[in-house]
Scaffold this active site. Structure first.
Site, short mmCIF file in Angstrom:
data_model
loop_
_atom_site.label_atom_id
_atom_site.label_comp_id
_atom_site.label_asym_id
_atom_site.label_seq_id
_atom_site.Cartn_x
_atom_site.Cartn_y
_atom_site.Cartn_z
N GLY A 79 25.30 -27.21 -17.58
CA GLY A 79 24.61 -27.53 -16.33
C GLY A 79 23.44 -26.61 -16.11
O GLY A 79 22.86 -26.06 -17.05
N SER A 80 23.10 -26.40 -14.86
CA SER A 80 21.91 -25.62 -14.51
C SER A 80 22.21 -24.12 -14.51
O SER A 80 23.36 -23.71 -14.32
CB SER A 80 21.42 -26.02 -13.12
OG SER A 80 22.34 -25.59 -12.13
N PRO A 81 21.18 -23.28 -14.70
CA PRO A 81 21.39 -21.84 -14.61
C PRO A 81 21.95 -21.40 -13.26
O PRO A 81 22.77 -20.48 -13.19
CB PRO A 81 19.97 -21.28 -14.83
CG PRO A 81 19.29 -22.30 -15.66
CD PRO A 81 19.82 -23.63 -15.17
N VAL A 134 24.03 -22.98 -11.19
CA VAL A 134 25.47 -23.22 -11.14
C VAL A 134 26.19 -22.39 -12.20
O VAL A 134 27.31 -21.93 -12.01
CB VAL A 134 25.80 -24.72 -11.30
CG1 VAL A 134 27.31 -24.96 -11.23
CG2 VAL A 134 25.10 -25.53 -10.21
N GLY A 135 25.51 -22.15 -13.33
CA GLY A 135 26.08 -21.30 -14.37
C GLY A 135 26.43 -19.91 -13.85
O GLY A 135 27.45 -19.32 -14.23
N GLU A 144 26.22 -23.58 -21.34
CA GLU A 144 25.08 -24.32 -21.88
C GLU A 144 24.19 -24.70 -20.70
O GLU A 144 24.52 -25.59 -19.93
CB GLU A 144 25.55 -25.57 -22.64
CG GLU A 144 26.26 -25.24 -23.94
CD GLU A 144 26.38 -26.44 -24.87
OE1 GLU A 144 26.17 -27.58 -24.40
OE2 GLU A 144 26.68 -26.25 -26.05
N CYS A 182 18.34 -31.34 -21.43
CA CYS A 182 18.14 -29.89 -21.26
C CYS A 182 17.15 -29.31 -22.26
O CYS A 182 16.54 -28.27 -22.00
CB CYS A 182 19.47 -29.15 -21.36
SG CYS A 182 20.35 -29.39 -22.92
#
Length: 471
Positions: free
Chosen positions: A194-196, A198-199, A216, A250
């Site tokens: 997902g997105s940075p 949310v990461g 990822e 991505c």
């Protein structure tokens, strides 16, 4: 009330934890049987349903679904089946002189109960590809698919429930609240795509239990095009990957840095291939998918509005934007000021900003002024230029005179660096992500090491001196 109704997340986790040791003890043949079952289901039973579910969620063309969702998962399965016996075997290593009388090896053992949080942009592939690694490594797994692709999420739940008992592999559907509950549990490994932004939340939650993570993520992936390259090839390839899945990839280019002398040629070819790929009206093309939902459509619409307000030049597209269809035509924009939203946020859509440079150092400095990207693409026929860019930049992956195809080689580690990701995946790397590499040393005879114990006499010191000399 039972535990199932009070806290279904804890119930599932407890059930898998209780079963995890039995799963960990499964043999090569038992794991192979599970992979066979999954392969057969995806290849035969559910192929049509997968195509339909993905089309229903964002009108993805069937050829794109077959390649990016079904084919890539089947390749992961077939590769894992071919290599699994070797992966599960003992891996022997050399014995140093000081440890004569011993032998050493390492083996991969399951981490235990794992959580896979998958995204909406490639909802099928990015759910089942990690699951292949988790199964091959001997783990139990809970899957949380994205709520933004409800048809695929529902199908994933059906496939998993048909193939596995919930104390081995289970699916939890739901909104963000479901992910929040799951992240409170002490998983042994979390695989998140997902997105940075949310990461960071996932990593913080994992730290509470010291759980390992594979993240990822993404970010702003650049393309550098110099004056020696085939500009026509660059324009064609960049448009292809930017239009693939409607730019919701991505590793799709987020911006192009192009030498000022070839910028107009790039624009000309970009326009030509837009017409060639999608016709004069891409909205009518059966090769062009849609933005996944209204929320993301409005986000992209705001980027376009901001670009117009700040004086961007719309070289291609940017006019046909239809809310009822979540449709945005392929768009190429130049002359954007640095404070434009398109330079700040990951785009994840069919919009591409382009800026010129005079000197290669200028382009490299611009790339390095941002977070390290998941992908960096180079279009040049100059070896010295390619070497300079490779040496002076950092990225998770790189394509030289191509875009996006690095993901399709399961022999290549795939993943980002820092803001664009932590850990690697694909093939053996996914198996390793879900495994603990356990080191083992076996003593067969007393050996030299047995002589290096107290009391430390002159004889012991002499042995130490000899050992140090022959390191």
């Amino acid at each position: 009330m039972t535990e199932t109704t009070v806290n279904p997340y804890q119930y599932l986790f407890n059930a898998q934890k209780a079963r995890s040791w039995a799963i960990a003890r499964t043999s090569y043949k038992e794991r192979l049987k599970k992979l066979d079952k999954l392969q057969s289901a995806l290849q035969k039973t559910y192929k049509t349903a997968i195509r339909q579910a993905i089309y229903d969620d964002f009108k993805k063309p069937i050829p794109e679904t077959d390649v990016s969702e079904i084919y890539l998962v089947l390749k992961e399965i077939k590769h894992a089946k071919l290599m699994l016996r070797r992966w599960m075997a003992k891996h022997r290593v050399e014995t140093p002189i000081a440890l004569i009388g011993t032998s050493s090896y390492y083996k991969y053992e399951p981490k235990g109960v794992c959580l896979i949080i998958s995204p909406w942009n490639y909802p099928f592939n990015l759910t089942f590809s990690p699951l292949v690694g988790a199964i091959a490594a001997g783990n139990a797994a809970i899957i949380k698919p994205s709520e933004m692709t409800p048809n695929v999420s529902s199908l994933i739940a059906k496939i998993v429930s048909d193939l596995f008992n919930e104390d081995e592999v289970a699916v939890v559907e739901g909104e963000v609240e479901a992910s929040t509950h799951l992240l409170k549990l002490p998983f042994n490994h979390i695989f998140f795509t997902g997105s940075p932004a949310v990461g960071k939340i996932v990593m913080k939650a994992a730290s509470a239990h010291l759980a390992s993570v594979t993240l990822e993520l993404g970010g702003k992936s650049p393309v550098i095009v110099d004056g020696t390259s085939s500009v026509k090839t660059a324009a064609r390839n960049v448009l292809w990957i930017k239009g693939y899945n409607n730019g919701q990839t991505c590793i799709a280019p987020d911006y192009v840095l192009i030498h000022e002398e070839v910028k107009d040629e790039f624009v000309k070819h970009f326009k030509y291939y837009c017409d060639k790929f999608y016709g004069e009206d891409p909205e009518k093309s059966n090769s062009y998918s849609r933005v996944v939902n209204l929320k993301h459509f409005n986000r992209l619409k705001e980027y376009l509005k901001d670009a117009k307000h700040k004086g961007g030049t719309f070289e291609v597209g940017g006019e046909e934007v239809h809310e009822e269809e979540c449709y945005i035509e392929p768009t190429l924009i130049s002359n954007l000021p640095e404070d434009a939203l398109l330079w700040k946020e990951e785009i994840f859509g069919p919009i591409l900003p382009i800026r010129t440079y005079k000197d290669l150092d200028e382009a490299i400095d611009y790339v390095n002024s941002k977070e390290k990207p998941l992908a960096l693409y180079i279009y040049s026929n100059s070896k010295s230029t390619i070497d300079k860019i490779m040496t002076e930049t950092r990225a998770g992956t790189t394509g030289i005179r191509n875009n996006g195809i690095q993901y399709t080689n399961h022999h290549l580690p795939f993943g980002g660096v820092n803001n664009s990701g932590i850990g690697k995946a694909h093939g053996f790397e996914t198996f390793k992500a879900f495994s603990n590499q356990r080191s083992v040393i076996v003593r067969h005879s007393p050996g030299l090491i047995s002589l290096l114990k107290p009391p430390y006499t002159p004889f012991v010191q002499k042995l130490v001196d000899i050992t140090l000399k022959w390191l």
